[in-house]
Design an enzyme around this catalytic site. Structure first.
Site, PDB file in Angstrom:
ATOM      1  N   GLY A   1       6.296 -69.194  42.758  1.00 23.92           N
ATOM      2  CA  GLY A   1       6.634 -70.246  41.658  1.00 23.92           C
ATOM      3  C   GLY A   1       6.680 -71.202  42.629  1.00 23.92           C
ATOM      4  O   GLY A   1       6.986 -71.413  43.171  1.00 23.92           O
TER       5      GLY A   1
ATOM      6  N   SER B   1       5.030 -61.552  37.023  1.00 19.59           N
ATOM      7  CA  SER B   1       6.348 -62.913  36.338  1.00 19.59           C
ATOM      8  C   SER B   1       7.561 -61.880  35.008  1.00 19.59           C
ATOM      9  O   SER B   1       7.635 -62.745  33.909  1.00 19.59           O
ATOM     10  CB  SER B   1       6.122 -64.117  35.661  1.00 19.59           C
ATOM     11  OG  SER B   1       5.543 -64.979  36.864  1.00 19.59           O
TER      12      SER B   1
ATOM     13  N   ASN C   1       6.339 -61.494  47.158  1.00 23.45           N
ATOM     14  CA  ASN C   1       5.479 -62.422  46.174  1.00 23.45           C
ATOM     15  C   ASN C   1       4.817 -63.379  47.387  1.00 23.45           C
ATOM     16  O   ASN C   1       5.622 -63.846  47.449  1.00 23.45           O
ATOM     17  CB  ASN C   1       6.339 -63.091  45.415  1.00 23.45           C
ATOM     18  CG  ASN C   1       7.262 -62.017  44.430  1.00 23.45           C
ATOM     19  OD1 ASN C   1       6.708 -61.757  43.709  1.00 23.45           O
ATOM     20  ND2 ASN C   1       8.522 -62.555  44.300  1.00 23.45           N
TER      21      ASN C   1
ATOM     22  N   ASP D   1      12.115 -60.189  47.205  1.00 23.12           N
ATOM     23  CA  ASP D   1      13.115 -60.295  46.184  1.00 23.12           C
ATOM     24  C   ASP D   1      13.470 -58.604  46.590  1.00 23.12           C
ATOM     25  O   ASP D   1      13.033 -57.623  46.889  1.00 23.12           O
ATOM     26  CB  ASP D   1      12.319 -60.343  44.831  1.00 23.12           C
ATOM     27  CG  ASP D   1      12.043 -61.314  43.865  1.00 23.12           C
ATOM     28  OD1 ASP D   1      11.950 -61.868  44.260  1.00 23.12           O
ATOM     29  OD2 ASP D   1      10.548 -60.501  43.547  1.00 23.12           O
TER      30      ASP D   1
ATOM     31  N   GLU E   1      10.093 -56.289  46.371  1.00 21.79           N
ATOM     32  CA  GLU E   1       8.496 -56.833  46.292  1.00 21.79           C
ATOM     33  C   GLU E   1       8.213 -58.419  47.129  1.00 21.79           C
ATOM     34  O   GLU E   1       9.788 -58.776  47.331  1.00 21.79           O
ATOM     35  CB  GLU E   1       7.943 -56.835  44.211  1.00 21.79           C
ATOM     36  CG  GLU E   1       8.283 -58.326  44.104  1.00 21.79           C
ATOM     37  CD  GLU E   1       7.442 -58.311  42.422  1.00 21.79           C
ATOM     38  OE1 GLU E   1       6.738 -58.519  42.443  1.00 21.79           O
ATOM     39  OE2 GLU E   1       8.106 -59.397  42.325  1.00 21.79           O
TER      40      GLU E   1
ATOM     41  N   GLU F   1      -0.191 -64.767  34.212  1.00 27.86           N
ATOM     42  CA  GLU F   1       0.755 -65.506  34.439  1.00 27.86           C
ATOM     43  C   GLU F   1      -0.159 -67.111  34.533  1.00 27.86           C
ATOM     44  O   GLU F   1       0.534 -68.092  34.832  1.00 27.86           O
ATOM     45  CB  GLU F   1       1.419 -65.649  35.862  1.00 27.86           C
ATOM     46  CG  GLU F   1       2.100 -64.505  35.525  1.00 27.86           C
ATOM     47  CD  GLU F   1       2.861 -63.750  37.122  1.00 27.86           C
ATOM     48  OE1 GLU F   1       3.502 -64.260  37.910  1.00 27.86           O
ATOM     49  OE2 GLU F   1       1.658 -63.219  37.980  1.00 27.86           O
TER      50      GLU F   1
ATOM     51  N   TYR G   1      11.938 -67.968  32.735  1.00 31.96           N
ATOM     52  CA  TYR G   1      11.487 -69.657  32.638  1.00 31.96           C
ATOM     53  C   TYR G   1      11.844 -69.834  31.534  1.00 31.96           C
ATOM     54  O   TYR G   1      11.687 -71.200  31.054  1.00 31.96           O
ATOM     55  CB  TYR G   1       9.928 -69.178  32.372  1.00 31.96           C
ATOM     56  CG  TYR G   1       9.428 -68.446  33.763  1.00 31.96           C
ATOM     57  CD1 TYR G   1       8.759 -69.392  34.138  1.00 31.96           C
ATOM     58  CD2 TYR G   1       8.738 -67.145  33.312  1.00 31.96           C
ATOM     59  CE1 TYR G   1       8.751 -68.529  35.787  1.00 31.96           C
ATOM     60  CE2 TYR G   1       7.912 -66.769  34.123  1.00 31.96           C
ATOM     61  CZ  TYR G   1       7.440 -67.345  35.837  1.00 31.96           C
ATOM     62  OH  TYR G   1       7.248 -66.804  37.038  1.00 31.96           O
TER      63      TYR G   1
ATOM     64  N   ARG H   1       8.468 -65.359  49.233  1.00 31.58           N
ATOM     65  CA  ARG H   1       9.116 -64.488  48.806  1.00 31.58           C
ATOM     66  C   ARG H   1       9.355 -63.316  48.382  1.00 31.58           C
ATOM     67  O   ARG H   1       8.680 -62.786  47.437  1.00 31.58           O
ATOM     68  CB  ARG H   1       9.731 -65.258  47.224  1.00 31.58           C
ATOM     69  CG  ARG H   1      10.881 -66.492  47.567  1.00 31.58           C
ATOM     70  CD  ARG H   1      11.525 -66.739  45.608  1.00 31.58           C
ATOM     71  NE  ARG H   1      10.872 -65.208  44.894  1.00 31.58           N
ATOM     72  CZ  ARG H   1      10.049 -65.641  43.560  1.00 31.58           C
ATOM     73  NH1 ARG H   1       9.847 -66.382  43.370  1.00 31.58           N
ATOM     74  NH2 ARG H   1      11.074 -63.926  43.219  1.00 31.58           N
TER      75      ARG H   1
HETATM   76  N1  LIG Z   1      15.115 -50.974  40.659  1.00 37.18           N
HETATM   77  C1  LIG Z   1      14.783 -51.694  39.704  1.00 37.18           C
HETATM   78  N2  LIG Z   1      16.679 -52.363  39.846  1.00 37.18           N
HETATM   79  C2  LIG Z   1      17.232 -52.490  39.326  1.00 37.18           C
HETATM   80  N3  LIG Z   1      16.979 -54.158  38.356  1.00 37.18           N
HETATM   81  C3  LIG Z   1      15.531 -54.518  38.934  1.00 37.18           C
HETATM   82  C4  LIG Z   1      14.654 -52.904  40.002  1.00 37.18           C
HETATM   83  N4  LIG Z   1      12.944 -53.254  39.788  1.00 37.18           N
HETATM   84  C5  LIG Z   1      13.145 -54.967  38.683  1.00 37.18           C
HETATM   85  N5  LIG Z   1      14.711 -55.312  38.454  1.00 37.18           N
HETATM   86  C6  LIG Z   1      14.666 -56.439  37.835  1.00 37.18           C
HETATM   87  O1  LIG Z   1      13.364 -56.791  37.367  1.00 37.18           O
HETATM   88  C7  LIG Z   1      12.360 -57.827  37.753  1.00 37.18           C
HETATM   89  C8  LIG Z   1      11.638 -58.512  37.663  1.00 37.18           C
HETATM   90  O2  LIG Z   1      10.969 -56.967  38.592  1.00 37.18           O
HETATM   91  P1  LIG Z   1       9.753 -57.149  40.457  1.00 37.18           P
HETATM   92  O3  LIG Z   1       9.754 -55.866  40.424  1.00 37.18           O
HETATM   93  O4  LIG Z   1       9.926 -58.311  41.227  1.00 37.18           O
HETATM   94  O5  LIG Z   1       8.326 -57.242  39.271  1.00 37.18           O
HETATM   95  P2  LIG Z   1       7.471 -58.789  38.949  1.00 37.18           P
HETATM   96  O6  LIG Z   1       6.244 -59.114  39.611  1.00 37.18           O
HETATM   97  O7  LIG Z   1       7.892 -59.397  37.887  1.00 37.18           O
HETATM   98  O8  LIG Z   1       9.140 -59.995  39.189  1.00 37.18           O
HETATM   99  C9  LIG Z   1      13.288 -58.130  39.267  1.00 37.18           C
HETATM  100  O9  LIG Z   1      13.639 -59.860  39.697  1.00 37.18           O
HETATM  101  C10 LIG Z   1      15.299 -57.474  39.081  1.00 37.18           C
HETATM  102  O10 LIG Z   1      16.038 -58.178  38.026  1.00 37.18           O
HETATM  103 MG   LIG Z   2       9.826 -60.685  41.294  1.00 36.27          MG
END
Ligand SMILES: Nc1ncnc2c1ncn2[C@@H]1O[C@H](COP(=O)(O)OP(=O)(O)O)[C@@H](O)[C@H]1O
Ligand SMILES: [Mg+2]
Length: 326
Positions: A266, A140, A262, A247, A260, A7, A206, A245
């Site tokens: 960003g 990311s 963060n 998610d 997760e 990243e 991005y 943040r």
């Molecule tokens: N279990 C899940 N079900 C549905 N969508 C998911 C799931 N896990 C991740 N995603 C999708 O993938 C994206 C990135 O996943 P995330 O766990 O937030 O990892 P990163 O650290 O790469 O942001 C999320 O913002 C979402 O759009």
């Molecule tokens: Mg994420």
């Protein structure tokens, strides 16, 4: 800013945006671009910093390593402690903490070892599809894939393993994606992300102009409140601080799941946390300044407190002996 993680480019963008904003507020800013671990150590110890504003994402910058160096140098830094950063960056450890604190998160397992067809089928068992495959320590959406069947799973695991030998396989949750901004333990607000292909992958984050953002999210107010409450609980379960943040996904069945936390979100002007802050009445420059104000040492400070309260061991032993009448 910078660093050696996947990243790096995103981090440089965050760092430059923050530096410009802080300079406009009249702060004296030194831009430190980190490269290799050795160069980073030298740059950090030679720079005479009052405060380090961390705009680093990913490995070595977001996972507690740089935080540990700054603790040793005695330079207060923004964001979470060594422990909070490390826990949040390890997707499986973070989920273990969520489960311990009753924070709902999608079901998962960890895949390690060689991704041969047999090993994958055996490891997956009757977990079912679709699933999300994620390298354990990336952000990311690097190396992240949605997988619909066993054949795809083998190749997805191999791709994820090119980033990290340890991979998280997680149940896919269909629903609305929400991200919640927290600043110094208080919720600033939330935002709905609607990527055009349903997954907020690297391109949607991005490069795409198709990703839509909604403030407030297109959800009942009670659902948003629930998501924000849960985000706070998730942040507390990892002991993170500063600007974070969280998610989440609110499923089609109206259940919330935390994906997760963060700890170094960003920080360009169009990034999600600044967008939410702006909607809450906090400009980008004000947000950056608030973050600087909250910079601190976590370990070194607590060590000072403990030292003051230390009672020499010999005295403890004597007191205990006296109390037990011996
Ligand atoms: N279990 C899940 N079900 C549905 N969508 C998911 C799931 N896990 C991740 N995603 C999708 O993938 C994206 C990135 O996943 P995330 O766990 O937030 O990892 P990163 O650290 O790469 O942001 C999320 O913002 C979402 O759009
Ligand atoms: Mg994420």
């Amino acid at each position: 800013m910078g660093g050696t993680s996947a990243e790096r480019e995103v981090s440089l963008r965050s760092g430059r945006a923050v530096a410009r904003a802080l300079e406009r507020r009249g702060l004296d800013v030194v831009r430190l671009e980190l490269d290799s671990a050795r160069q980073s150590l030298r740059a950090l110890s030679e720079a005479r910093l009052d405060v380090a504003f961390l705009a680093l994402h990913g490995r070595l910058g977001e996972d507690g390593c740089v935080q540990g160096v700054l603790e040793m140098l005695g330079v207060p830094y923004t964001g979470s402690s060594v422990l909070g950063s490390a826990l949040a960056m390890d997707k499986a450890k973070a989920k273990e903490m969520f489960l311990l604190h009753n924070v709902p998160t999608p079901a998962y397992y960890v895949f390690e070892g060689e991704a041969t067809g047999d090993a994958v089928v055996e490891g997956h068992g009757n977990f079912g599809f679709p699933v999300m495959v994620k390298p354990m320590h990336e952000g990311s959406s690097v190396g992240l894939q949605k997988v619909l069947n066993a054949d795809e799973l083998v190749s997805a695991l191999r791709i994820a393993q090119s980033y990290d030998p340890s991979v998280l396989v997680e149940r896919f949750v269909s629903g609305r994606e929400i991200t919640v901004a927290i600043l110094n333990g208080k919720v600033l607000g939330c935002l709905e992300i609607a990527p055009s292909n349903g997954i907020f992958d690297y391109q949607a984050k991005y490069q795409s102009t198709q990703t839509q953002y909604f403030i407030p999210p297109r959800l009942a107010e009670s659902r948003c409140c629930g998501a924000m409450q849960l985000a706070l609980q998730a942040a507390k379960s990892l002991g993170v601080s500063g600007a974070v943040r969280v998610d989440l996904i609110v499923s089609d069945e109206q259940n919330e799941y935390v994906l997760e936390v963060n700890t170094q979100p960003g920080m360009t002007q169009s990034s999600l946390l600044p967008k939410i802050a702006e909607a809450a009445g906090l400009s980008f420059a004000e947000l950056c300044e608030e973050i600087v104000q909250s910079a601190c040492l976590h370990v070194s400070q607590s060590r000072q407190i403990k030292e003051a309260a230390v009672v020499p061991l010999a005295r403890v032993a004597q007191t205990e002996l006296a109390a037990s009448g011996q």
